[in-house]
Design an enzyme around this catalytic site. Structure first.
Site, PDB file in Angstrom:
ATOM      1  N   PHE A  71      -4.086 -29.325 -63.032  1.00 17.29           N
ATOM      2  CA  PHE A  71      -4.437 -29.373 -61.620  1.00 17.29           C
ATOM      3  C   PHE A  71      -5.057 -28.031 -61.192  1.00 17.29           C
ATOM      4  O   PHE A  71      -4.523 -26.966 -61.510  1.00 17.29           O
ATOM      5  CB  PHE A  71      -3.142 -29.649 -60.829  1.00 17.29           C
ATOM      6  CG  PHE A  71      -3.298 -29.711 -59.338  1.00 17.29           C
ATOM      7  CD1 PHE A  71      -3.684 -30.904 -58.720  1.00 17.29           C
ATOM      8  CD2 PHE A  71      -3.021 -28.609 -58.544  1.00 17.29           C
ATOM      9  CE1 PHE A  71      -3.797 -30.977 -57.340  1.00 17.29           C
ATOM     10  CE2 PHE A  71      -3.143 -28.685 -57.168  1.00 17.29           C
ATOM     11  CZ  PHE A  71      -3.533 -29.862 -56.567  1.00 17.29           C
ATOM     12  N   ASN A 173       4.843 -27.461 -55.450  1.00 16.42           N
ATOM     13  CA  ASN A 173       3.716 -28.257 -54.979  1.00 16.42           C
ATOM     14  C   ASN A 173       3.737 -29.518 -55.828  1.00 16.42           C
ATOM     15  O   ASN A 173       3.087 -29.593 -56.871  1.00 16.42           O
ATOM     16  CB  ASN A 173       2.399 -27.494 -55.152  1.00 16.42           C
ATOM     17  CG  ASN A 173       1.202 -28.360 -54.794  1.00 16.42           C
ATOM     18  OD1 ASN A 173       1.355 -29.435 -54.212  1.00 16.42           O
ATOM     19  ND2 ASN A 173       0.009 -27.909 -55.151  1.00 16.42           N
ATOM     20  N   PRO A 174       4.547 -30.496 -55.409  1.00 21.56           N
ATOM     21  CA  PRO A 174       4.770 -31.679 -56.252  1.00 21.56           C
ATOM     22  C   PRO A 174       3.620 -32.664 -56.113  1.00 21.56           C
ATOM     23  O   PRO A 174       2.775 -32.514 -55.234  1.00 21.56           O
ATOM     24  CB  PRO A 174       6.051 -32.274 -55.650  1.00 21.56           C
ATOM     25  CG  PRO A 174       5.925 -31.959 -54.182  1.00 21.56           C
ATOM     26  CD  PRO A 174       5.228 -30.614 -54.108  1.00 21.56           C
TER      27      PRO A 174
HETATM   28  N1  GLN Z   1      -3.582 -31.258 -52.188  1.00 19.96           N
HETATM   29  C1  GLN Z   1      -3.935 -31.988 -53.352  1.00 19.96           C
HETATM   30  C2  GLN Z   1      -5.229 -32.734 -53.123  1.00 19.96           C
HETATM   31  O1  GLN Z   1      -5.906 -32.431 -52.196  1.00 19.96           O
HETATM   32  C3  GLN Z   1      -2.843 -32.906 -53.803  1.00 19.96           C
HETATM   33  C4  GLN Z   1      -1.809 -32.066 -54.395  1.00 19.96           C
HETATM   34  C5  GLN Z   1      -0.576 -32.695 -54.803  1.00 19.96           C
HETATM   35  O2  GLN Z   1      -0.363 -33.898 -54.873  1.00 19.96           O
HETATM   36  N2  GLN Z   1       0.309 -31.835 -55.048  1.00 19.96           N
HETATM   37  O3  GLN Z   1      -5.620 -33.562 -53.890  1.00 19.96           O
END
Ligand code: GLN
Length: 266
Positions: A71, A173-174
């Site tokens: 990620f 930050n799951p």
């Molecule tokens: N904020 C992320 C996004 O915009 C998602 C992050 C998450 O699920 N931790 O895709």
């Protein structure tokens, strides 16, 4: 594209191996660099994330290695780290756990900005944890306090048993995107699914994690969890309903959108 000019400039700077500001005084681009630039532009236009093309993601004071399988850390998460650092102020060798660490952005920033912090980064995705380990090693090389990297699931009731009741801050930050939500192609096609999807309302993983965090935290220890724009009421309600936590609060990001929930173990 959201920021085509900036992306193009960063890609050109990347192929030339110069800082972006140097482009202002550039007279010429060698042919092989121009060819490489065009290839990268084509990939970016096909929605490959900029950070996968440069192989780097900036997060607070760090530059992390990123690419397929992990990620890409987001700027909005930087404020969650700020909140953690405030909780750690004045603590000598505090114990911190980052659940779902991915690139290690949160864990490694804490170790960098609060020297001596004893940080453990937990990641369940075998593809992602290779990046966690790589980045953790490179920060040791840079002189930061080492961060422990543990393969594990944040909803596992037996996770990190040796830290029971000893943790000052649990941060995460799951994966919190509701199943079926529309996300940009960069996200849908390049961020790992395990880092994104959180069940029908996006909160399944958090539901499974609240008990684990309550077991890990010392009395008075803090929990901080990032969430989606639409979860600024639902997540605090979930934490209150759990029963073990007090001081439940929600915090906006710099754009004013509800972004993370914090609480204290009562
Ligand atoms: N904020 C992320 C996004 O915009 C998602 C992050 C998450 O699920 N931790 O895709």
């Amino acid at each position: 594209m959201e920021s085509p000019r900036v992306d193009a400039e960063l890609l050109l700077a990347h192929v030339l191996a110069v800082p972006r500001a140097r482009l202002l005084t550039l007279d010429d681009v060698p042919v092989d660099a121009a060819t490489r630039f065009e290839e990268l532009l084509a990939q970016r236009t096909d929605r490959v994330p900029l950070q996968h093309l440069t192989g780097r993601a900036a997060f607070r004071h760090l530059e992390l290695a990123v690419g397929p399988g992990v990620f890409v850390p987001r700027p909005e998460t930087e404020l969650l780290v700020e909140w953690v650092l405030e909780r750690l102020t004045g603590l000598d060798g505090p114990v911190v756990v980052d659940l779902g660490s991915g690139s290690g952005a949160i864990a490694l920033s804490i170790a960098h900005e609060h020297p001596g912090a004893r940080v453990t980064a937990v990641e369940r995705d075998p593809g992602a944890i290779a990046w966690t380990r790589h980045n953790a090693l490179s920060r040791i090389g840079a002189g930061d306090t080492p961060v422990g990297v543990v393969e594990g699931d944040m909803t596992d009731p037996a996770l990190l048993g040796e830290l029971d009741g000893r943790v000052d801050v649990v941060v995460s930050n799951p994966p919190y995107v509701p199943d079926g939500a529309r996300v940009p192609r960069e996200v849908a096609e390049h961020d790992p699914p395990l880092a994104l999807w959180g069940g029908p309302d996006g909160l399944d993983v958090v539901r499974g994690m609240l008990g684990v965090a309550a077991r890990l935290l010392r009395p008075g220890g803090w929990l901080g969890i990032e969430h989606a724009d639409q979860q600024g009421t639902a997540l605090p309600a979930l934490v209150r309903a759990h029963g073990g936590y007090t001081d439940v609060e929600d915090h906006p990001d710099l754009a004013g959108r509800p972004r993370f929930t914090t609480a204290r173990l009562g």
